[in-house]
Design a protein around this motif. Structure first.
Motif, PDB file in Angstrom:
ATOM      1  N   HIS A  55       0.944  -1.167   0.187  1.00 27.91           N
ATOM      2  CA  HIS A  55      -0.034  -0.107   0.113  1.00 27.91           C
ATOM      3  C   HIS A  55       0.849   1.331  -0.076  1.00 27.91           C
ATOM      4  O   HIS A  55       2.072   1.236   0.639  1.00 27.91           O
ATOM      5  CB  HIS A  55      -0.853   0.105   1.359  1.00 27.91           C
ATOM      6  N   ASP A  56       0.446   2.099  -0.571  1.00 30.13           N
ATOM      7  CA  ASP A  56       1.220   3.346  -1.089  1.00 30.13           C
ATOM      8  C   ASP A  56       1.584   4.176   0.443  1.00 30.13           C
ATOM      9  O   ASP A  56       2.793   4.639   0.540  1.00 30.13           O
ATOM     10  CB  ASP A  56       0.670   4.360  -1.760  1.00 30.13           C
ATOM     11  N   GLU A  57       0.791   4.281   1.399  1.00 27.33           N
ATOM     12  CA  GLU A  57       0.954   5.131   2.474  1.00 27.33           C
ATOM     13  C   GLU A  57       1.958   4.222   3.490  1.00 27.33           C
ATOM     14  O   GLU A  57       2.340   4.789   4.486  1.00 27.33           O
ATOM     15  CB  GLU A  57      -0.478   5.428   3.151  1.00 27.33           C
ATOM     16  N   GLY A  60       4.882   0.927   0.570  1.00 24.90           N
ATOM     17  CA  GLY A  60       5.253   1.733  -0.572  1.00 24.90           C
ATOM     18  C   GLY A  60       6.065   2.710  -0.157  1.00 24.90           C
ATOM     19  O   GLY A  60       7.402   3.039  -0.502  1.00 24.90           O
ATOM     20  N   LYS A  61       5.749   3.372   0.862  1.00 23.60           N
ATOM     21  CA  LYS A  61       6.312   4.652   1.481  1.00 23.60           C
ATOM     22  C   LYS A  61       7.956   4.259   2.006  1.00 23.60           C
ATOM     23  O   LYS A  61       8.706   4.858   2.026  1.00 23.60           O
ATOM     24  CB  LYS A  61       5.544   5.398   2.535  1.00 23.60           C
ATOM     25  N   ARG A  64      10.220   3.272  -0.807  1.00 20.68           N
ATOM     26  CA  ARG A  64      10.983   4.682  -1.376  1.00 20.68           C
ATOM     27  C   ARG A  64      11.895   5.312  -0.351  1.00 20.68           C
ATOM     28  O   ARG A  64      13.025   5.476  -0.954  1.00 20.68           O
ATOM     29  CB  ARG A  64       9.685   5.576  -1.541  1.00 20.68           C
ATOM     30  N   TRP A  69      12.387   1.647  -4.579  1.00 17.24           N
ATOM     31  CA  TRP A  69      11.205   1.850  -5.198  1.00 17.24           C
ATOM     32  C   TRP A  69      11.368   1.370  -6.944  1.00 17.24           C
ATOM     33  O   TRP A  69      10.538   0.301  -7.278  1.00 17.24           O
ATOM     34  CB  TRP A  69      10.458   3.069  -5.215  1.00 17.24           C
ATOM     35  N   GLN A  73       9.500  -1.885  -8.594  1.00 26.81           N
ATOM     36  CA  GLN A  73       8.622  -1.770  -9.699  1.00 26.81           C
ATOM     37  C   GLN A  73       9.023  -2.977 -10.690  1.00 26.81           C
ATOM     38  O   GLN A  73       8.153  -3.463 -11.302  1.00 26.81           O
ATOM     39  CB  GLN A  73       8.618  -0.386 -10.087  1.00 26.81           C
ATOM     40  N   SER A 102      -4.110   1.095  -6.185  1.00 28.48           N
ATOM     41  CA  SER A 102      -2.653   1.238  -6.527  1.00 28.48           C
ATOM     42  C   SER A 102      -1.928   0.391  -5.383  1.00 28.48           C
ATOM     43  O   SER A 102      -0.892   1.138  -4.563  1.00 28.48           O
ATOM     44  CB  SER A 102      -2.428   2.728  -6.164  1.00 28.48           C
ATOM     45  N   ARG A 103      -2.127  -0.699  -5.503  1.00 27.20           N
ATOM     46  CA  ARG A 103      -1.490  -1.671  -4.533  1.00 27.20           C
ATOM     47  C   ARG A 103      -0.501  -2.837  -5.312  1.00 27.20           C
ATOM     48  O   ARG A 103      -1.150  -3.978  -5.489  1.00 27.20           O
ATOM     49  CB  ARG A 103      -2.397  -2.151  -3.483  1.00 27.20           C
ATOM     50  N   ASN A 333       2.375  -4.878   5.300  1.00 28.26           N
ATOM     51  CA  ASN A 333       2.197  -3.279   5.227  1.00 28.26           C
ATOM     52  C   ASN A 333       2.558  -2.470   6.422  1.00 28.26           C
ATOM     53  O   ASN A 333       3.511  -1.544   6.629  1.00 28.26           O
ATOM     54  CB  ASN A 333       1.236  -2.711   4.329  1.00 28.26           C
TER      55      ASN A 333
END
Length: 434
Positions: A55-57, A60-61, A64, A69, A73, A102-103, A333
């Motif tokens: 999850h982006d928050e 994923g964060k 990064r 990242w 990808q 966006s997962r 996550n």
């Protein structure tokens, strides 16, 4: 005068522990990871494993900030974000192509490989199991220490220890007596490789992403994965924690176990296409792993809202802190999010001269980390528990379909609001009083 370098140990070399070590390295700290497994070979890191949606928050964060990242990808793509939901009769209740998702999905072993590639090899002590941990006091420095019992590998003392050692964490015993409890569901895992060539009809059934057939208290779910695979999960509701032993399943191969799984008490009354998916996966699993017993795991969880009183020199991340069932997709996550926040807390300690001063400076930062971590974990654990009860119900398929439809409606509404803001409509209305 040299800046004090704290001695930090991480119990557990899963994604959370590995990410934390990498984030600490970026801050000039060299932790020691104790991992009970042997160092995985390159071949083992390419074996089929479950898919993880980051999850982006949170996940994923964290990747990064780990500067991973782009590599992440490059490692996704085996499983799309498409979703299909059916009932036991085989009726399709919902489909989408992941338009508002966006997962991205990555195999667990691929994520492990990605992290291991970037963690210095001398950080990790393989084949080292933390048997126990205890608080001690260093009379010379005045600091609190955590002594780890490493069994045949002796003992070691640290200024700070992080329990990233999962559901049955030994480090967590320093903080809480609460143990995970059985959630009422079992998870059976079998896999079909080279599915497009061998079983194109199954590929047509499950699609390119996630597939969920739910109802009558149970479920047949799948995800696409590496090697053109379909990883199939049978979710079984039962009050019997030792169901696999009581039914004799724990001693059977997957091919042998399908007779029990396809009995009328479980999936024998489901649509032929769904029975075929499960039966074929059972047969293929045994062909790929002759003689291996079927993979059945009872699902455990900690109480929703689980917390503990802070103690010096120790904390927890991931499942050790907030074990929950997989029905919200939050496990890895949250572990990565925990590691990110904890690294910020540790990295924020100013330069000091000794261990006692370092612990004093760290103390409020860890308290703040724990409060924030417990608060978000409570919400996610409650969501996971609700989803488990909803999806493993008599009409689980219909409830999951409604869940997705509601999520899509909210996403469409949010998109429309964003379009209005971009076009100036909301701003004009606000200014003019319309």
């Amino acid at each position: 005068m040299m800046t004090f370098q704290p001695r930090i140990a991480i119990s557990g070399g899963g994604p959370g522990g590995l990410a934390l070590s990498l984030l600490l390295k970026q801050r000039g700290i060299s932790p020691t990871i104790y991992e009970l497994r042997s160092k995985p070979t390159p071949e083992e890191l390419t074996k089929l494993s479950g898919m993880l949606d980051l999850h982006d928050e949170s996940g994923g964060k964290t990747l990064r900030e780990c500067n991973l990242w782009d590599d992440f990808q490059a490692a996704v793509g085996d499983c799309s974000e498409e979703q299909r939901v059916l009932n036991p009769q085989g009726t399709v209740l919902h489909t989408d192509e992941g338009e508002f998702s966006s997962r991205p999905e990555i195999p667990r072993e691929a994520l492990t490989k990605l992290l291991l590639k970037n963690v210095p090899s001398d950080f990790i002590k393989w084949n080292h199991k933390v048997m126990a941990a205890r608080h001690t006091h260093n009379a010379t420095t005045g600091a609190t220490e955590i002594e780890l019992d490493l069994g045949p590998n002796g003992t070691a003392s640290y200024d700070f220890v992080v329990g990233a050692d999962g559901a049955w964490s030994r480090v967590s015993k320093l903080l809480t007596d609460v143990k995970p409890f059985y959630s009422g569901a079992q998870w059976v895992t079998v896999t079909v490789r080279n599915a497009s060539t061998k079983y194109p009809h199954l590929v047509e059934l499950v699609g390119s992403g996630g597939f969920s057939a739910l109802g009558l208290g149970n479920g047949i779910l799948s995800q696409r994965g590496p090697q053109d695979s379909i990883r199939v999960y049978a979710a079984v509701s039962t009050p019997h924690e030792y169901w696999a032993k009581e039914t004799g399943l724990e001693a059977m191969t997957a091919a042998e176990a399908k007779t029990i799984l396809l009995d009328d008490k479980l999936f024998g009354k489901w649509a032929p296409s769904l029975q075929d998916l499960l039966a074929t996966a059972c047969d293929e699993e045994t062909k790929d792993n002759p003689g291996k017993t079927i993979d059945i795991l009872p699902m455990y969880m900690l109480p929703v809202g689980h917390r503990w009183e802070h103690r010096t020199a120790v904390t927890l991340v991931g499942d050790a802190a907030h074990l929950m069932t997989p029905w919200a997709g939050e496990g890895v996550n949250l572990a990565l999010w925990d590691s990110l926040d904890l690294a910020h807390a540790i990295g924020g300690v100013p330069e000091v001269e000794d261990a006692a001063a370092w612990q004093v400076a760290l103390e409020p930062r860890v308290r703040e980390y724990e409060e924030a971590m417990m608060a978000r974990a409570k919400g996610k654990a409650a969501e996971s528990a609700r989803n488990k009860d909803m999806f493993l119900s008599e009409n689980g398929g219909e409830k999951m379909a409604e869940f997705f439809k509601s999520a899509f409606a909210n996403a469409f509404a949010a998109l429309e609001r964003a379009d209005e803001v971009e076009s100036g409509g909301i701003n004009r209305g606000t200014v003019s009083g319309e």
